[in-house]
Write an enzyme that holds these catalytic residues in place. Structure first.
Site, PDB file in Angstrom:
ATOM      1  N   ASP A  15       4.612   1.412  -3.365  1.00 42.84           N
ATOM      2  CA  ASP A  15       4.477   0.011  -3.794  1.00 42.84           C
ATOM      3  C   ASP A  15       3.055  -0.254  -4.269  1.00 42.84           C
ATOM      4  OD1 ASP A  15       3.989   0.612  -1.138  1.00 42.84           O
ATOM      5  OD2 ASP A  15       4.466  -1.369  -0.378  1.00 42.84           O
TER       6      ASP A  15
ATOM      7  N   TYR B 177      18.627  11.332  -5.531  1.00 47.70           N
ATOM      8  CA  TYR B 177      19.503  11.471  -6.700  1.00 47.70           C
ATOM      9  C   TYR B 177      20.515  12.598  -6.525  1.00 47.70           C
ATOM     10  CZ  TYR B 177      16.434   8.336  -9.373  1.00 47.70           C
ATOM     11  OH  TYR B 177      15.706   7.266  -9.819  1.00 47.70           O
TER      12      TYR B 177
ATOM     13  N   LYS C  26       6.300   7.007   0.662  1.00 46.45           N
ATOM     14  CA  LYS C  26       6.541   5.776   1.419  1.00 46.45           C
ATOM     15  C   LYS C  26       6.622   6.201   2.879  1.00 46.45           C
ATOM     16  CE  LYS C  26       7.585   1.316   1.486  1.00 46.45           C
ATOM     17  NZ  LYS C  26       6.610   0.267   1.155  1.00 46.45           N
TER      18      LYS C  26
END
Ligand code: NAD
Length: 360
Positions: A226, A143, A194
């Site tokens: 996930d 971000y 991840k």
């Protein structure tokens, strides 16, 4: 002598003023009971800030926020100002406060109160007893990483790009906060990344693993994002503290909030390195119900409890508010968003009255 608290109250837009007013009444009642003494100063923010002085985060409001011990924030957002340039829109106030006050950690508890287990879209047996804390890093990641932009390639096609980046010190900072929070709970931290695909989050995992050695009393586990998204729906009660980066946290914390089924119930805290913080309900300004005495003030009242616990070291007073909220719910009084059969309907003010009565 009781502790003195200097609090900034930033009600904002829509239902913001109604719900913060109830939280302020609760704080004032606790002060009257001798838990602490209180100076409250109020300032406009968001659309109210723009209308008052041409900016969603007026300078005087920012000054007040900086000088206060902690900030109680209502909500910002005003559809009538949506045509303004992006930097003048009400929502920019939140981003400005996070940046100016260096609020790097976002804490969002997701709790199911027994009376509201039926309000979740998941089966009651999956969610009843749920009590998890999602900790999201708030000032780094994709971000804010540079470079970013949209460029035109040689063949004329446009390409968008962002940079996912975390420094070791940023990971340690949020990691410590998660381990310390777990020590006050069930002593379990699940770090979400991840690492199988992204280098940034491989570093995240390595740093968390090393840091975990300093907290042998806290069980650390790792989970890919996930899988975490899936596990939150499948078996959310397996989690105690869940810590993750800005982007994954943005998504998972919203997912977790919906496990409880009632947006009007969920508080949040955004903290700096010294535990100074901004406390707010997770919902927005709800313009559809503003000014109608329909909004549920409990998320804001519970945010005030977090404020006392995390920024003021007043856990007992915080416990007292949380207990009063539990008593209010079990007394069978409910605003429309949490109404169940057999309940007595209450407005924003009556809900505040009930919590205050339960504080006695
Ligand atoms: P919202 O959270 O304001 O409302 C979503 C739905 O939930 C609405 O139907 C609303 O009536 C209901 N709701 C929200 N809070 C409630 C409460 N306390 N009690 C009962 N019902 C409640 O989201 P939205 O409608 O998408 O956005 C409205 C405005 O709020 C927008 O301008 C948006 O940008 C802004 N917003 C601000 C924040 C913030 O201040 N942190 C967060 C989200 C959205």
């Amino acid at each position: 002598m009781s502790k003195h608290l200097n609090l900034a109250i930033l009600p904002g837009d829509g239902i913001g003023p109604e719900i913060t007013q109830q939280a302020v009444r609760v704080l004032e009642r606790l002060a009257a009971q001798g838990h602490f003494s209180l100076t409250l100063e109020q300032a406009p923010v968001g659309g109210a800030g723009y209308r008052a002085s041409g900016h969603p985060l007026p300078e005087a409001t920012l000054r007040l926020a900086k000088s206060a011990d902690a900030i109680l924030f209502g909500a910002v957002g005003d559809f009538t100002l949506d045509s303004l340039a992006r930097e003048l829109r009400p929502e920019q106030a939140i981003l400005g406060l996070r940046k100016e006050l260096q609020l790097f950690a976002n804490l969002r508890p997701a709790i199911i109160y027994p009376e509201l287990a039926g309000a979740s879209t998941l089966k009651p047996e999956v969610v009843s007893g749920l009590d998890i804390m999602i900790i999201r890093e708030l000032t780094g990641d994709i971000y804010f990483g540079q470079p970013r932009g949209i460029r035109v390639l040689e063949n004329g096609e446009r390409e968008g790009f962002d940079t996912m980046v975390y420094r070791e010190s940023e990971i340690v900072r949020i990691g410590r906060l998660a381990f310390e929070a777990a020590r006050k709970r069930d002593r379990r931290v699940c770090s979400v990344d991840k690492a199988n695909v992204l280098e940034t989050t491989q570093l995240w995992r390595d740093v968390m693993t090393n840091l975990g050695k300093e907290y042998p009393d806290v069980a650390l586990s790792h989970m890919y994002v996930d899988n975490a998204a899936m596990q939150l729906l499948k078996d959310p009660k397996q989690f105690d503290v869940l810590v993750t980066g800005n982007m994954f946290g943005d998504i998972l914390s919203d997912e977790a909030s919906m496990l409880t089924g009632s947006i009007g119930m969920l508080p949040s805290a955004s903290l700096d390195a010294n535990n100074k913080g901004l406390y707010e309900p997770i919902h927005g300004s709800a313009p559809d119900i503003a000014g109608k005495n329909l909004a549920n003030p409990l998320a804001t009242i519970l945010s005030a409890a977090m404020l006392l616990r995390y920024s003021c070291g007043l856990s007992q007073a915080a416990d007292q508010i949380e207990l009063a909220v539990r008593k209010t719910l079990s007394s069978g009084i409910a605003t429309p968003d949490i109404y169940r059969e057999g309940c007595r309907r209450a407005g924003t003010v009556e809900m505040g009255d009930a919590v205050i009565a339960a504080l006695a």
